[in-house]
Design a protein around this motif. Sequence first.
Motif, mmCIF file in Angstrom:
data_model
loop_
_atom_site.group_PDB
_atom_site.id
_atom_site.type_symbol
_atom_site.label_atom_id
_atom_site.label_comp_id
_atom_site.label_asym_id
_atom_site.label_seq_id
_atom_site.Cartn_x
_atom_site.Cartn_y
_atom_site.Cartn_z
ATOM 1 N N GLU A 1 0.819 -1.212 0.000
ATOM 2 C CA GLU A 1 0.000 0.000 0.000
ATOM 3 C C GLU A 1 0.856 1.266 0.000
ATOM 4 O O GLU A 1 0.396 2.329 -0.429
ATOM 5 N N CYS B 1 -6.125 0.417 1.769
ATOM 6 C CA CYS B 1 -7.329 0.013 1.048
ATOM 7 C C CYS B 1 -8.411 -0.330 2.070
ATOM 8 O O CYS B 1 -8.117 -0.691 3.211
ATOM 9 N N ALA B 2 -9.656 -0.230 1.656
ATOM 10 C CA ALA B 2 -10.760 -0.493 2.585
ATOM 11 C C ALA B 2 -12.008 -0.898 1.822
ATOM 12 O O ALA B 2 -12.100 -0.719 0.599
ATOM 13 N N GLU C 1 -13.626 7.536 14.048
ATOM 14 C CA GLU C 1 -13.444 6.092 13.948
ATOM 15 C C GLU C 1 -14.271 5.430 15.033
ATOM 16 O O GLU C 1 -14.247 5.847 16.194
ATOM 17 N N PHE D 1 -16.002 6.069 9.899
ATOM 18 C CA PHE D 1 -15.451 4.767 9.525
ATOM 19 C C PHE D 1 -15.719 3.805 10.678
ATOM 20 O O PHE D 1 -15.789 4.211 11.832
ATOM 21 N N THR E 1 -14.136 0.234 12.450
ATOM 22 C CA THR E 1 -12.994 -0.676 12.520
ATOM 23 C C THR E 1 -13.471 -1.990 13.102
ATOM 24 O O THR E 1 -14.102 -2.014 14.167
ATOM 25 N N MET F 1 -16.795 3.683 5.370
ATOM 26 C CA MET F 1 -15.845 2.621 5.061
ATOM 27 C C MET F 1 -15.641 1.702 6.260
ATOM 28 O O MET F 1 -15.821 2.111 7.411
ATOM 29 N N GLU F 2 -15.247 0.458 5.958
ATOM 30 C CA GLU F 2 -14.886 -0.532 6.971
ATOM 31 C C GLU F 2 -13.413 -0.871 6.825
ATOM 32 O O GLU F 2 -12.923 -1.076 5.717
ATOM 33 N N ASN F 3 -12.713 -0.926 7.961
ATOM 34 C CA ASN F 3 -11.285 -1.260 7.938
ATOM 35 C C ASN F 3 -10.939 -2.025 9.205
ATOM 36 O O ASN F 3 -11.794 -2.286 10.051
ATOM 37 N N GLU G 1 -7.846 -1.197 11.113
ATOM 38 C CA GLU G 1 -6.768 -0.533 11.860
ATOM 39 C C GLU G 1 -7.108 0.853 12.402
ATOM 40 O O GLU G 1 -6.488 1.324 13.356
ATOM 41 N N GLU H 1 -7.358 10.179 8.581
ATOM 42 C CA GLU H 1 -7.420 8.878 7.918
ATOM 43 C C GLU H 1 -8.069 9.027 6.554
ATOM 44 O O GLU H 1 -9.145 9.598 6.428
ATOM 45 N N ARG I 1 -8.660 6.593 2.960
ATOM 46 C CA ARG I 1 -8.537 5.266 2.348
ATOM 47 C C ARG I 1 -9.182 5.257 0.969
ATOM 48 O O ARG I 1 -10.063 6.063 0.674
#
Length: 257
Positions: A25, A89-90, A109, A171, A173, A195-197, A199, A216, A218
């Motif tokens: 990445e 990426c996410a 987050e 987001f 996590t 988005m879902e991640n 970290e 953040e 992504r």
Amino acid sequence: MTGLTARSEPRVALPLIVVAATRAELAGVEAALEGCSPAEVGGRRIVQGRSGAQPVWLLVSGAGMVNTAQALTAVIEHQRPGWVLQTGCAGAFTPAGLALGDIGIAVVEIAPRLGIENPAAGGGPCRALPFGTVGNHKNRYPLDEKLTSRIFDRLRQRYAGSTVAVVKGPFVTVDTITATQETARALHHLHGAVMENMEGSAAAQVCLHYGVACAEMRAASNLVGPRQRELWRLDLACERLVEAVVCIIEMLSNSDG
């Protein structure tokens, strides 16, 4: 009085830390920096480079919240940064208006499974903890508002007139990657998730603890929901996030903070 003017020492720029789970990445970002050299801090690989006179450190944390917390803590204890950018990426939530290759920017987050099980809700959502996990924050960790706004405005300008959408919002996590449409709908409905991640909340927590500005950004490699790996676009997401990260670094390297 002699009339002598005191000589001011030149201001030494604090490093800008860009952190992602994997080396792939960050590879394109490394190629865009000057004077890069590898190093190791806390058992983690970093690359120390420059954007003009601004030092930039690229940190490969490994996947997940524990890896991210350990890696970022080690680097911050080693050298306090000017700011931290979590990237990678996410998965994108379709109702948020994101498609593959689009860019999401976090304003907060959320760790959706950090809390107290709620039997009345059939397993979710969790009830809030009776105590904070960092300061008064329980499972929602804000990103730096000023830094986030600057990044959002700059990237909207960068992609104006293109097909690339730039969206900001919450987001989530997770430890368990979403693999059903039902869970995807619930996460978006409950949290307004963009988005879902795996970290981001760890990075936000660590930075809140140290009082370090954190943002953040992504790029979407897949859509949250049933896993259809043949439809993922990791190549496009990595290309897009490199463009965006380089744009952000240049913006902040040419400013006074």
